[in-house]
Enzyme design. Structure first.
Site, PDB file in Angstrom:
ATOM      1  N   GLY A   1      -0.699  28.533  25.380  1.00 37.17           N
ATOM      2  CA  GLY A   1      -0.349  29.147  26.663  1.00 37.17           C
ATOM      3  C   GLY A   1      -1.556  29.915  27.188  1.00 37.17           C
ATOM      4  O   GLY A   1      -2.580  30.035  26.516  1.00 37.17           O
ATOM      5  N   SER A   2      -1.409  30.458  28.394  1.00 36.77           N
ATOM      6  CA  SER A   2      -2.569  31.081  29.045  1.00 36.77           C
ATOM      7  C   SER A   2      -2.983  32.383  28.357  1.00 36.77           C
ATOM      8  O   SER A   2      -4.171  32.683  28.267  1.00 36.77           O
ATOM      9  CB  SER A   2      -2.246  31.343  30.516  1.00 36.77           C
ATOM     10  OG  SER A   2      -1.109  32.181  30.636  1.00 36.77           O
TER      11      SER A   2
ATOM     12  N   ASP B   1       0.238  34.788  19.468  1.00 41.72           N
ATOM     13  CA  ASP B   1       0.728  33.857  20.487  1.00 41.72           C
ATOM     14  C   ASP B   1       1.404  34.612  21.618  1.00 41.72           C
ATOM     15  O   ASP B   1       1.719  35.800  21.498  1.00 41.72           O
ATOM     16  CB  ASP B   1       1.748  32.899  19.820  1.00 41.72           C
ATOM     17  CG  ASP B   1       1.955  31.615  20.611  1.00 41.72           C
ATOM     18  OD1 ASP B   1       2.668  30.724  20.107  1.00 41.72           O
ATOM     19  OD2 ASP B   1       1.411  31.518  21.732  1.00 41.72           O
ATOM     20  N   GLY B   2       1.580  33.902  22.717  1.00 36.74           N
ATOM     21  CA  GLY B   2       2.258  34.495  23.865  1.00 36.74           C
ATOM     22  C   GLY B   2       3.756  34.333  23.740  1.00 36.74           C
ATOM     23  O   GLY B   2       4.267  33.862  22.725  1.00 36.74           O
ATOM     24  N   ALA B   3       4.460  34.710  24.779  1.00 34.65           N
ATOM     25  CA  ALA B   3       5.920  34.524  24.819  1.00 34.65           C
ATOM     26  C   ALA B   3       6.356  34.463  26.276  1.00 34.65           C
ATOM     27  O   ALA B   3       5.641  34.902  27.177  1.00 34.65           O
ATOM     28  CB  ALA B   3       6.646  35.666  24.108  1.00 34.65           C
ATOM     29  N   ASP B   4       7.524  33.896  26.483  1.00 36.25           N
ATOM     30  CA  ASP B   4       8.076  33.833  27.847  1.00 36.25           C
ATOM     31  C   ASP B   4       9.009  35.003  28.124  1.00 36.25           C
ATOM     32  O   ASP B   4       9.100  35.476  29.247  1.00 36.25           O
ATOM     33  CB  ASP B   4       8.847  32.519  28.036  1.00 36.25           C
ATOM     34  CG  ASP B   4       7.922  31.338  27.886  1.00 36.25           C
ATOM     35  OD1 ASP B   4       6.987  31.236  28.695  1.00 36.25           O
ATOM     36  OD2 ASP B   4       8.077  30.572  26.923  1.00 36.25           O
TER      37      ASP B   4
ATOM     38  N   LYS C   1      10.354  31.411  23.668  1.00 41.93           N
ATOM     39  CA  LYS C   1       9.045  30.769  23.785  1.00 41.93           C
ATOM     40  C   LYS C   1       9.253  29.296  24.077  1.00 41.93           C
ATOM     41  O   LYS C   1      10.356  28.777  23.947  1.00 41.93           O
ATOM     42  CB  LYS C   1       8.275  30.924  22.459  1.00 41.93           C
ATOM     43  CG  LYS C   1       7.624  32.276  22.300  1.00 41.93           C
ATOM     44  CD  LYS C   1       6.887  32.420  20.961  1.00 41.93           C
ATOM     45  CE  LYS C   1       5.848  31.355  20.807  1.00 41.93           C
ATOM     46  NZ  LYS C   1       4.871  31.338  21.929  1.00 41.93           N
ATOM     47  N   GLY C   2       8.166  28.622  24.470  1.00 39.51           N
ATOM     48  CA  GLY C   2       8.230  27.181  24.610  1.00 39.51           C
ATOM     49  C   GLY C   2       8.102  26.643  26.008  1.00 39.51           C
ATOM     50  O   GLY C   2       8.147  25.438  26.224  1.00 39.51           O
TER      51      GLY C   2
ATOM     52  N   GLU D   1       4.528  25.849  17.279  1.00 35.48           N
ATOM     53  CA  GLU D   1       4.412  27.314  17.287  1.00 35.48           C
ATOM     54  C   GLU D   1       5.353  27.919  16.251  1.00 35.48           C
ATOM     55  O   GLU D   1       4.961  28.763  15.453  1.00 35.48           O
ATOM     56  CB  GLU D   1       4.765  27.873  18.675  1.00 35.48           C
ATOM     57  CG  GLU D   1       3.730  27.579  19.740  1.00 35.48           C
ATOM     58  CD  GLU D   1       4.161  28.022  21.124  1.00 35.48           C
ATOM     59  OE1 GLU D   1       5.373  28.060  21.399  1.00 35.48           O
ATOM     60  OE2 GLU D   1       3.267  28.332  21.943  1.00 35.48           O
TER      61      GLU D   1
HETATM   62  O1  DER Z   1       4.991  27.955  25.403  1.00 36.08           O
HETATM   63  C1  DER Z   1       4.809  29.029  24.815  1.00 36.08           C
HETATM   64  O2  DER Z   1       5.533  29.439  23.884  1.00 36.08           O
HETATM   65  C2  DER Z   1       3.741  29.955  25.335  1.00 36.08           C
HETATM   66  O3  DER Z   1       3.280  30.824  24.332  1.00 36.08           O
HETATM   67  C3  DER Z   1       4.356  30.741  26.470  1.00 36.08           C
HETATM   68  O4  DER Z   1       5.521  31.235  26.001  1.00 36.08           O
HETATM   69  C4  DER Z   1       3.500  31.869  26.995  1.00 36.08           C
HETATM   70  O5  DER Z   1       2.662  31.305  27.896  1.00 36.08           O
HETATM   71  P1  DER Z   1       1.788  32.220  28.884  1.00 36.08           P
HETATM   72  O6  DER Z   1       0.976  33.111  27.979  1.00 36.08           O
HETATM   73  O7  DER Z   1       0.977  31.215  29.634  1.00 36.08           O
HETATM   74  O8  DER Z   1       2.747  32.995  29.753  1.00 36.08           O
END
Ligand code: DER
Length: 234
Positions: free
Chosen positions: A29-30, A85-88, A98-99, A107
Protein backbone atom coordinates in the site's frame (compact mmCIF):
# COMPACT_ATOMS: atom_id res chain seq x y z
CA UNK A 1 0.24 18.48 6.09
CA UNK A 2 -1.05 16.45 3.13
CA UNK A 3 -2.21 12.86 3.59
CA UNK A 4 0.96 11.67 1.89
CA UNK A 5 3.10 13.76 4.25
CA UNK A 6 1.24 12.23 7.20
CA UNK A 7 1.75 8.72 5.82
CA UNK A 8 5.46 9.47 5.41
CA UNK A 9 5.68 10.78 9.00
CA UNK A 10 4.11 7.58 10.34
CA UNK A 11 6.42 5.48 8.15
CA UNK A 12 9.54 7.30 9.39
CA UNK A 13 8.50 6.76 13.02
CA UNK A 14 7.97 3.04 12.44
CA UNK A 15 11.38 2.62 10.80
CA UNK A 16 12.96 3.87 14.05
CA UNK A 17 12.08 0.41 15.42
CA UNK A 18 14.09 -1.40 12.73
CA UNK A 19 17.47 -2.74 13.84
CA UNK A 20 20.29 -4.13 11.69
CA UNK A 21 20.09 -7.88 11.32
CA UNK A 22 16.30 -8.01 11.49
CA UNK A 23 14.02 -10.17 9.33
CA UNK A 24 11.32 -7.68 8.26
CA UNK A 25 7.80 -8.16 6.95
CA UNK A 26 7.35 -5.55 4.20
CA UNK A 27 3.75 -4.33 3.88
CA UNK A 28 1.73 -3.28 0.84
CA UNK A 29 0.00 0.00 0.00
CA UNK A 30 1.02 3.64 -0.25
CA UNK A 31 2.00 4.05 3.43
CA UNK A 32 4.01 0.81 3.45
CA UNK A 33 5.73 2.00 0.27
CA UNK A 34 7.15 4.95 2.24
CA UNK A 35 8.53 2.43 4.77
CA UNK A 36 10.24 0.40 2.01
CA UNK A 37 11.68 3.58 0.49
CA UNK A 38 13.13 4.60 3.88
CA UNK A 39 14.63 1.14 4.46
CA UNK A 40 16.29 1.30 1.05
CA UNK A 41 17.73 4.72 1.88
CA UNK A 42 19.08 3.64 5.29
CA UNK A 43 20.68 0.57 3.69
CA UNK A 44 22.27 2.69 0.95
CA UNK A 45 23.88 5.09 3.46
CA UNK A 46 25.01 2.24 5.72
CA UNK A 47 22.78 3.24 8.64
CA UNK A 48 21.14 -0.21 8.43
CA UNK A 49 22.74 -3.52 7.44
CA UNK A 50 22.00 -7.24 7.21
CA UNK A 51 18.25 -6.90 7.01
CA UNK A 52 16.15 -9.38 5.04
CA UNK A 53 12.71 -8.36 3.71
CA UNK A 54 9.74 -10.72 3.37
CA UNK A 55 7.39 -8.93 0.94
CA UNK A 56 3.58 -9.12 1.21
CA UNK A 57 2.92 -8.63 -2.51
CA UNK A 58 4.57 -8.79 -5.91
CA UNK A 59 4.54 -5.00 -6.12
CA UNK A 60 6.29 -4.63 -2.74
CA UNK A 61 8.76 -7.29 -3.87
CA UNK A 62 9.50 -5.25 -7.03
CA UNK A 63 9.85 -1.99 -5.10
CA UNK A 64 12.18 -3.56 -2.50
CA UNK A 65 14.27 -5.30 -5.17
CA UNK A 66 14.70 -2.00 -7.02
CA UNK A 67 16.10 -0.56 -3.78
CA UNK A 68 18.51 -3.50 -3.34
CA UNK A 69 16.80 -4.66 -0.16
CA UNK A 70 17.75 -8.34 0.27
CA UNK A 71 14.56 -10.42 -0.02
CA UNK A 72 13.49 -13.89 1.05
CA UNK A 73 10.35 -15.89 1.79
CA UNK A 74 8.37 -17.32 4.69
CA UNK A 75 9.53 -20.78 3.56
CA UNK A 76 13.11 -19.80 4.38
CA UNK A 77 12.26 -17.48 7.30
CA UNK A 78 9.14 -18.72 9.11
CA UNK A 79 9.85 -16.42 12.07
CA UNK A 80 9.89 -12.70 11.30
CA UNK A 81 11.14 -10.12 13.81
CA UNK A 82 9.03 -7.15 12.78
CA UNK A 83 6.37 -6.46 10.17
CA UNK A 84 5.36 -2.92 9.24
CA UNK A 85 2.21 -2.33 7.16
CA UNK A 86 -0.65 0.05 6.54
CA UNK A 87 -4.33 -0.47 7.26
CA UNK A 88 -7.67 0.68 5.92
CA UNK A 89 -9.41 0.93 9.29
CA UNK A 90 -8.08 0.98 12.88
CA UNK A 91 -10.51 0.65 15.78
CA UNK A 92 -9.83 1.56 19.45
CA UNK A 93 -8.76 -2.05 20.21
CA UNK A 94 -6.12 -1.88 17.42
CA UNK A 95 -8.20 -4.31 15.38
CA UNK A 96 -7.88 -3.63 11.67
CA UNK A 97 -9.52 -3.84 8.32
CA UNK A 98 -6.90 -4.43 5.65
CA UNK A 99 -6.81 -5.57 2.06
CA UNK A 100 -8.10 -2.73 -0.04
CA UNK A 101 -4.76 -3.02 -1.80
CA UNK A 102 -5.62 -6.62 -2.62
CA UNK A 103 -2.70 -8.14 -0.68
CA UNK A 104 -4.58 -9.37 2.39
CA UNK A 105 -3.61 -13.07 2.15
CA UNK A 106 0.14 -12.60 1.98
CA UNK A 107 -0.07 -9.69 4.47
CA UNK A 108 -1.92 -11.82 7.01
CA UNK A 109 0.49 -14.77 6.55
CA UNK A 110 3.55 -12.54 7.02
CA UNK A 111 2.11 -10.49 9.88
CA UNK A 112 0.89 -13.58 11.74
CA UNK A 113 4.47 -14.95 11.52
CA UNK A 114 5.94 -11.75 13.00
CA UNK A 115 6.95 -11.24 16.65
CA UNK A 116 5.94 -7.59 16.32
CA UNK A 117 3.54 -5.93 13.89
CA UNK A 118 3.57 -2.14 13.67
CA UNK A 119 0.74 -0.52 11.72
CA UNK A 120 1.34 2.85 10.07
CA UNK A 121 -1.55 5.10 9.07
CA UNK A 122 -2.80 8.64 8.78
CA UNK A 123 -5.66 9.63 11.05
CA UNK A 124 -8.27 9.17 8.33
CA UNK A 125 -8.09 5.42 9.07
CA UNK A 126 -9.41 5.69 12.64
CA UNK A 127 -12.93 4.25 13.10
CA UNK A 128 -15.07 3.61 16.18
CA UNK A 129 -16.07 0.15 14.86
CA UNK A 130 -14.81 -2.06 12.02
CA UNK A 131 -16.81 -1.73 8.84
CA UNK A 132 -17.74 1.74 10.02
CA UNK A 133 -15.91 3.56 7.25
CA UNK A 134 -18.49 2.36 4.72
CA UNK A 135 -15.56 1.36 2.55
CA UNK A 136 -14.69 -2.16 1.41
CA UNK A 137 -13.97 -5.03 3.79
CA UNK A 138 -12.32 -7.48 1.38
CA UNK A 139 -12.69 -11.28 1.28
CA UNK A 140 -10.41 -13.34 -0.98
CA UNK A 141 -12.34 -16.22 -2.61
CA UNK A 142 -11.48 -18.90 -5.14
CA UNK A 143 -12.62 -18.14 -8.67
CA UNK A 144 -14.77 -21.29 -8.80
CA UNK A 145 -18.42 -20.26 -8.24
CA UNK A 146 -17.40 -16.88 -6.82
CA UNK A 147 -21.00 -15.65 -7.19
CA UNK A 148 -22.24 -18.48 -4.93
CA UNK A 149 -19.85 -17.21 -2.25
CA UNK A 150 -20.65 -13.55 -2.91
CA UNK A 151 -24.31 -14.34 -2.17
CA UNK A 152 -23.44 -16.36 0.94
CA UNK A 153 -21.14 -13.60 2.27
CA UNK A 154 -23.81 -10.93 1.73
CA UNK A 155 -26.32 -13.16 3.50
CA UNK A 156 -24.09 -13.49 6.57
CA UNK A 157 -24.38 -9.78 7.31
CA UNK A 158 -27.87 -8.91 6.06
CA UNK A 159 -28.72 -7.31 9.39
CA UNK A 160 -25.76 -4.91 8.98
CA UNK A 161 -27.07 -3.78 5.60
CA UNK A 162 -24.19 -5.51 3.89
CA UNK A 163 -23.74 -5.24 0.12
CA UNK A 164 -21.19 -7.57 -1.54
CA UNK A 165 -19.46 -6.70 -4.83
CA UNK A 166 -16.91 -8.57 -6.94
CA UNK A 167 -13.79 -6.38 -7.19
CA UNK A 168 -13.06 -5.40 -10.78
CA UNK A 169 -9.80 -4.15 -12.27
CA UNK A 170 -9.27 -1.07 -14.42
CA UNK A 171 -10.58 -2.97 -17.45
CA UNK A 172 -13.80 -3.93 -15.66
CA UNK A 173 -12.55 -7.54 -15.48
CA UNK A 174 -12.51 -9.45 -12.19
CA UNK A 175 -9.47 -8.35 -10.15
CA UNK A 176 -7.09 -11.31 -9.72
CA UNK A 177 -4.87 -11.37 -6.63
CA UNK A 178 -1.16 -12.36 -6.57
CA UNK A 179 -2.45 -15.79 -5.58
CA UNK A 180 -4.83 -16.18 -8.54
CA UNK A 181 -8.01 -15.61 -6.54
CA UNK A 182 -10.89 -13.12 -6.72
CA UNK A 183 -11.92 -10.54 -4.11
CA UNK A 184 -15.47 -9.97 -2.89
CA UNK A 185 -15.70 -6.56 -1.18
CA UNK A 186 -18.25 -6.23 1.62
CA UNK A 187 -19.78 -2.80 2.28
CA UNK A 188 -21.54 -2.33 5.63
CA UNK A 189 -24.12 0.29 6.60
CA UNK A 190 -23.56 -0.49 10.27
CA UNK A 191 -20.26 -1.43 11.91
CA UNK A 192 -19.47 -5.05 12.81
CA UNK A 193 -20.10 -5.65 16.52
CA UNK A 194 -18.34 -8.98 16.99
CA UNK A 195 -15.25 -9.00 14.77
CA UNK A 196 -14.05 -12.42 15.88
CA UNK A 197 -17.47 -13.96 15.33
CA UNK A 198 -17.71 -12.35 11.89
CA UNK A 199 -14.23 -13.56 10.96
CA UNK A 200 -15.05 -17.11 12.00
CA UNK A 201 -18.30 -17.12 10.00
CA UNK A 202 -16.53 -15.80 6.89
CA UNK A 203 -13.68 -18.30 7.15
CA UNK A 204 -16.11 -21.19 7.56
CA UNK A 205 -17.50 -20.72 4.05
CA UNK A 206 -15.97 -23.28 1.66
CA UNK A 207 -14.03 -21.46 -1.04
CA UNK A 208 -13.19 -18.44 1.11
CA UNK A 209 -9.41 -18.10 1.24
CA UNK A 210 -8.92 -15.15 3.65
CA UNK A 211 -10.67 -12.02 4.91
CA UNK A 212 -9.58 -8.47 5.73
CA UNK A 213 -10.32 -8.51 9.47
CA UNK A 214 -6.90 -8.46 11.19
CA UNK A 215 -7.92 -8.98 14.80
CA UNK A 216 -5.60 -9.03 17.78
CA UNK A 217 -2.60 -8.87 15.43
CA UNK A 218 -1.20 -5.33 15.70
CA UNK A 219 1.41 -4.76 18.39
CA UNK A 220 1.15 -0.99 17.99
CA UNK A 221 -0.37 1.53 15.61
CA UNK A 222 1.43 4.73 14.60
CA UNK A 223 -1.09 7.38 13.63
CA UNK A 224 0.01 10.64 11.98
CA UNK A 225 -2.50 13.43 12.20
CA UNK A 226 -2.87 17.16 12.72
CA UNK A 227 -1.58 16.71 16.32
CA UNK A 228 1.59 15.04 15.02
CA UNK A 229 2.49 11.36 15.44
CA UNK A 230 0.79 9.27 18.13
CA UNK A 231 1.57 5.66 19.04
CA UNK A 232 -1.38 3.50 20.09
CA UNK A 233 -0.59 0.34 22.05
CA UNK A 234 -2.89 -2.15 23.73
O1 DER B 1 -4.24 -3.44 1.30
C1 DER B 1 -3.74 -3.21 2.40
O2 DER B 1 -3.92 -3.92 3.41
C2 DER B 1 -2.96 -1.93 2.58
O3 DER B 1 -2.03 -2.03 3.63
C3 DER B 1 -3.97 -0.84 2.88
O4 DER B 1 -4.75 -1.31 3.87
C4 DER B 1 -3.37 0.48 3.28
O5 DER B 1 -3.08 1.12 2.12
P1 DER B 1 -2.69 2.68 2.13
O6 DER B 1 -1.49 2.78 3.04
O7 DER B 1 -2.38 2.95 0.69
O8 DER B 1 -3.88 3.45 2.65
Amino acid sequence: LSQDELKNLAADKAVDSVKSGMILGLGTGSTAAFVVDKLGLLLSIGQLSNIIGIPTSKRTQEQAASLNIPLSTLDLHPHIDLAIDGADEVDPNLDLVKGRGGALLREKMVEAASSSFIVVADDSKLVSGLGGSGLAMPVEVVQFCWKYNLVRLQGLFKELGCEAKLRLDANEKPYVTDNGNYIVDLYFQNPIKDGFGAGKEISALEGVVEHGLFLGMATSVIIAGKNGVEIMTK
